[in-house]
Design an enzyme around this catalytic site. Structure first.
Site, PDB file in Angstrom:
ATOM      1  N   LEU A  19     -11.488  -6.603 -11.690  1.00  0.00           N
ATOM      2  CA  LEU A  19     -12.883  -6.329 -11.377  1.00  0.00           C
ATOM      3  C   LEU A  19     -13.747  -6.857 -12.523  1.00  0.00           C
ATOM      4  O   LEU A  19     -13.356  -6.773 -13.694  1.00  0.00           O
ATOM      5  CB  LEU A  19     -13.093  -4.825 -11.200  1.00  0.00           C
ATOM      6  CG  LEU A  19     -12.371  -4.221  -9.974  1.00  0.00           C
ATOM      7  CD1 LEU A  19     -12.357  -2.700 -10.051  1.00  0.00           C
ATOM      8  CD2 LEU A  19     -13.001  -4.699  -8.668  1.00  0.00           C
ATOM      9  N   SER A  45       1.556   4.992 -15.390  1.00  0.00           N
ATOM     10  CA  SER A  45       0.389   5.627 -15.995  1.00  0.00           C
ATOM     11  C   SER A  45      -0.786   5.547 -15.033  1.00  0.00           C
ATOM     12  O   SER A  45      -1.018   4.500 -14.418  1.00  0.00           O
ATOM     13  CB  SER A  45      -0.016   4.896 -17.277  1.00  0.00           C
ATOM     14  OG  SER A  45       1.067   4.768 -18.178  1.00  0.00           O
ATOM     15  N   ASN A 103      -6.857   3.731 -11.930  1.00  0.00           N
ATOM     16  CA  ASN A 103      -5.832   2.760 -11.540  1.00  0.00           C
ATOM     17  C   ASN A 103      -4.464   3.351 -11.850  1.00  0.00           C
ATOM     18  O   ASN A 103      -4.324   4.179 -12.751  1.00  0.00           O
ATOM     19  CB  ASN A 103      -6.018   1.466 -12.351  1.00  0.00           C
ATOM     20  CG  ASN A 103      -4.968   0.409 -12.031  1.00  0.00           C
ATOM     21  OD1 ASN A 103      -4.636   0.181 -10.865  1.00  0.00           O
ATOM     22  ND2 ASN A 103      -4.437  -0.239 -13.054  1.00  0.00           N
ATOM     23  N   GLY A 128       0.777  -1.239   0.000  1.00  0.00           N
ATOM     24  CA  GLY A 128       0.000   0.000   0.000  1.00  0.00           C
ATOM     25  C   GLY A 128       0.805   1.283   0.000  1.00  0.00           C
ATOM     26  O   GLY A 128       0.334   2.316   0.483  1.00  0.00           O
ATOM     27  N   SER A 129       1.996   1.275  -0.605  1.00  0.00           N
ATOM     28  CA  SER A 129       2.776   2.520  -0.600  1.00  0.00           C
ATOM     29  C   SER A 129       2.106   3.614  -1.429  1.00  0.00           C
ATOM     30  O   SER A 129       2.177   4.799  -1.085  1.00  0.00           O
ATOM     31  CB  SER A 129       4.216   2.274  -1.071  1.00  0.00           C
ATOM     32  OG  SER A 129       4.277   2.024  -2.454  1.00  0.00           O
ATOM     33  N   GLU A 164     -11.565  -3.428 -20.401  1.00  0.00           N
ATOM     34  CA  GLU A 164     -10.322  -3.904 -21.028  1.00  0.00           C
ATOM     35  C   GLU A 164      -9.161  -3.721 -20.064  1.00  0.00           C
ATOM     36  O   GLU A 164      -8.915  -2.608 -19.585  1.00  0.00           O
ATOM     37  CB  GLU A 164     -10.065  -3.109 -22.314  1.00  0.00           C
ATOM     38  CG  GLU A 164      -8.934  -3.662 -23.154  1.00  0.00           C
ATOM     39  CD  GLU A 164      -8.405  -2.646 -24.168  1.00  0.00           C
ATOM     40  OE1 GLU A 164      -7.220  -2.736 -24.520  1.00  0.00           O
ATOM     41  OE2 GLU A 164      -9.174  -1.751 -24.564  1.00  0.00           O
ATOM     42  N   LEU A 165      -8.404  -4.774 -19.773  1.00  0.00           N
ATOM     43  CA  LEU A 165      -7.307  -4.721 -18.805  1.00  0.00           C
ATOM     44  C   LEU A 165      -6.312  -3.606 -19.144  1.00  0.00           C
ATOM     45  O   LEU A 165      -5.764  -3.589 -20.256  1.00  0.00           O
ATOM     46  CB  LEU A 165      -6.572  -6.071 -18.770  1.00  0.00           C
ATOM     47  CG  LEU A 165      -5.304  -6.123 -17.897  1.00  0.00           C
ATOM     48  CD1 LEU A 165      -5.647  -6.016 -16.420  1.00  0.00           C
ATOM     49  CD2 LEU A 165      -4.501  -7.369 -18.187  1.00  0.00           C
ATOM     50  N   ASP A 166      -6.109  -2.686 -18.211  1.00  0.00           N
ATOM     51  CA  ASP A 166      -5.157  -1.580 -18.376  1.00  0.00           C
ATOM     52  C   ASP A 166      -5.395  -0.810 -19.687  1.00  0.00           C
ATOM     53  O   ASP A 166      -4.459  -0.269 -20.277  1.00  0.00           O
ATOM     54  CB  ASP A 166      -3.703  -2.095 -18.318  1.00  0.00           C
ATOM     55  CG  ASP A 166      -3.395  -2.791 -17.001  1.00  0.00           C
ATOM     56  OD1 ASP A 166      -3.934  -2.356 -15.962  1.00  0.00           O
ATOM     57  OD2 ASP A 166      -2.643  -3.778 -17.006  1.00  0.00           O
ATOM     58  N   MET A 186      -4.584  -6.227  -7.006  1.00  0.00           N
ATOM     59  CA  MET A 186      -4.106  -7.209  -7.985  1.00  0.00           C
ATOM     60  C   MET A 186      -5.189  -8.207  -8.413  1.00  0.00           C
ATOM     61  O   MET A 186      -4.891  -9.346  -8.771  1.00  0.00           O
ATOM     62  CB  MET A 186      -2.884  -7.939  -7.422  1.00  0.00           C
ATOM     63  CG  MET A 186      -1.738  -7.006  -7.048  1.00  0.00           C
ATOM     64  SD  MET A 186      -1.233  -5.845  -8.368  1.00  0.00           S
ATOM     65  CE  MET A 186      -0.206  -6.940  -9.353  1.00  0.00           C
ATOM     66  N   ARG A 187      -6.442  -7.740  -8.412  1.00  0.00           N
ATOM     67  CA  ARG A 187      -7.536  -8.616  -8.817  1.00  0.00           C
ATOM     68  C   ARG A 187      -8.349  -7.909  -9.900  1.00  0.00           C
ATOM     69  O   ARG A 187      -8.572  -6.708  -9.807  1.00  0.00           O
ATOM     70  CB  ARG A 187      -8.415  -8.887  -7.590  1.00  0.00           C
ATOM     71  CG  ARG A 187      -9.394  -9.998  -7.731  1.00  0.00           C
ATOM     72  CD  ARG A 187     -10.009 -10.305  -6.374  1.00  0.00           C
ATOM     73  NE  ARG A 187      -9.065 -10.914  -5.465  1.00  0.00           N
ATOM     74  CZ  ARG A 187      -8.786 -12.230  -5.446  1.00  0.00           C
ATOM     75  NH1 ARG A 187      -9.404 -13.038  -6.274  1.00  0.00           N
ATOM     76  NH2 ARG A 187      -7.906 -12.719  -4.603  1.00  0.00           N
ATOM     77  N   GLU A 222       5.546   6.994  -9.201  1.00  0.00           N
ATOM     78  CA  GLU A 222       4.125   6.722  -8.947  1.00  0.00           C
ATOM     79  C   GLU A 222       3.624   7.556  -7.780  1.00  0.00           C
ATOM     80  O   GLU A 222       2.528   8.140  -7.813  1.00  0.00           O
ATOM     81  CB  GLU A 222       3.910   5.236  -8.621  1.00  0.00           C
ATOM     82  CG  GLU A 222       4.191   4.291  -9.777  1.00  0.00           C
ATOM     83  CD  GLU A 222       3.917   2.832  -9.412  1.00  0.00           C
ATOM     84  OE1 GLU A 222       2.889   2.558  -8.760  1.00  0.00           O
ATOM     85  OE2 GLU A 222       4.737   1.968  -9.768  1.00  0.00           O
ATOM     86  N   HIS A 260      -0.739   2.045 -13.092  1.00  0.00           N
ATOM     87  CA  HIS A 260      -0.099   0.876 -13.692  1.00  0.00           C
ATOM     88  C   HIS A 260       1.377   1.199 -13.920  1.00  0.00           C
ATOM     89  O   HIS A 260       1.703   2.277 -14.425  1.00  0.00           O
ATOM     90  CB  HIS A 260      -0.782   0.521 -15.014  1.00  0.00           C
ATOM     91  CG  HIS A 260      -0.199  -0.701 -15.652  1.00  0.00           C
ATOM     92  ND1 HIS A 260      -0.428  -1.967 -15.156  1.00  0.00           N
ATOM     93  CD2 HIS A 260       0.617  -0.845 -16.713  1.00  0.00           C
ATOM     94  CE1 HIS A 260       0.228  -2.842 -15.908  1.00  0.00           C
ATOM     95  NE2 HIS A 260       0.875  -2.189 -16.854  1.00  0.00           N
TER      96      HIS A 260
HETATM   97  C1  GAR Z   1       2.732  -0.491  -7.778  1.00  0.00           C
HETATM   98  O1  GAR Z   1       3.960  -0.447  -8.473  1.00  0.00           O
HETATM   99  C2  GAR Z   1       1.565  -0.459  -8.745  1.00  0.00           C
HETATM  100  O2  GAR Z   1       1.794   0.378  -9.858  1.00  0.00           O
HETATM  101  C3  GAR Z   1       1.501  -1.890  -9.163  1.00  0.00           C
HETATM  102  O3  GAR Z   1       1.745  -2.635  -8.003  1.00  0.00           O
HETATM  103  C4  GAR Z   1       2.549  -1.865  -7.117  1.00  0.00           C
HETATM  104  C5  GAR Z   1       1.837  -1.757  -5.793  1.00  0.00           C
HETATM  105  O4  GAR Z   1       2.663  -1.191  -4.811  1.00  0.00           O
HETATM  106  N1  GAR Z   1       0.231  -2.202  -9.719  1.00  0.00           N
HETATM  107  C6  GAR Z   1       0.016  -3.138 -10.645  1.00  0.00           C
HETATM  108  O5  GAR Z   1       0.900  -3.839 -11.078  1.00  0.00           O
HETATM  109  C7  GAR Z   1      -1.424  -3.262 -11.095  1.00  0.00           C
HETATM  110  N2  GAR Z   1      -1.524  -4.253 -12.115  1.00  0.00           N
HETATM  111  P1  GAR Z   1       2.038  -0.552  -3.505  1.00  0.00           P
HETATM  112  O6  GAR Z   1       1.112  -1.606  -2.887  1.00  0.00           O
HETATM  113  O7  GAR Z   1       3.209  -0.274  -2.624  1.00  0.00           O
HETATM  114  O8  GAR Z   1       1.288   0.679  -3.904  1.00  0.00           O
END
Ligand code: GAR
Length: 205
Positions: free
Chosen positions: A88, A131, A102, A12-13, A138-140, A85-86, A169, A104
């Site tokens: 919807l 992004s 989201n 969750g950063s 559609e995924l991403d 990571m699921r 990010e 990505h």
């Molecule tokens: C992040 O890098 C995010 O962009 C990525 O997972 C990481 C989560 O880190 N997301 C994906 O890959 C989505 N498909 P976090 O839990 O520290 O925010």
């Protein structure tokens, strides 16, 4: 202030940076499909409302119905996925059309899905990045709202690159989410206009 729910699956950063840099929105709920997600501990310790439920055992439809109820109960207007990571379901995305975003870890439309950093290094790219986009079926694949670029350096491995992108990010997501909640209608309309039903309606008018 727009009530935002942040959906996480792990550390969750990004959620933490969205909380710390909240502007134009307030984080009204942190929700997770992983009751053991580390980010939930941080959120609860910082006085945020949390919700979690594992879909394992009850199935995706029941899980999403419970999630949807929790979101409505918290008065949520916008959902921000942050390392959620699921996938919807189409049905859930349709219910929240134009109100889910989201982050990505790639320069979309490059490298949708998983292992983005390894794929960017493997391809010999000079740059990587992240992004923020509207979530569609559609995924991403939804409209990109903002991107941030970082260099790929000669000695990079996937972990080194991931750390550099992650810092980008943390700066990008709060800024774009603020902009998004302040102009929600434009985004809803942009997404809605790509729906076939809407095109049909426009064609008939
Ligand atoms: C992040 O890098 C995010 O962009 C990525 O997972 C990481 C989560 O880190 N997301 C994906 O890959 C989505 N498909 P976090 O839990 O520290 O925010």
């Amino acid at each position: 202030n727009e009530a935002v729910a942040i959906l996480i699956s792990g550390r969750g950063s990004n959620m933490i940076s969205l909380v710390k840099q909240a502007s134009g929105y307030r984080v009204a709920l942190v929700a997770s499909d992983k009751p053991e997600a580390a980010g939930l501990v941080w959120a609860a310790a910082h006085g945020l409302a949390t919700w979690s439920l594992s879909p394992k055992g009850i199935g995706k439809a029941a899980y999403e119905a419970r999630l949807d109820a929790a979101l409505h109960e918290a008065g949520i207007g916008t959902i921000a996925l942050a390392g959620y990571m699921r996938l919807l379901s189409d049905d859930f995305v349709a219910r929240w059309r134009g109100r889910i975003v989201n982050i990505h870890p790639s320069l979309l439309p490059l490298y949708k899905g998983l292992d983005t950093h390894a794929r960017a290094i493997e391809a010999g790219d000079a740059e990587a990045g992240c992004s923020v986009h509207v979530v569609t079926e559609e995924l991403d694949g939804g409209k990109v709202l903002g991107q941030s670029r970082v260099p790929i350096l000669p000695n990079d491995d996937a972990d080194k690159l991931a750390a550099r992108v992650l810092a980008a990010e943390h700066a990008l997501y709060p800024r774009i989410l603020s902009e998004f909640v302040m102009t929600p209608f434009d985004h809803v309309r942009d997404v809605a206009l790509t729906l076939p039903e809407t095109e049909e309606l426009i064609g008939k008018s």
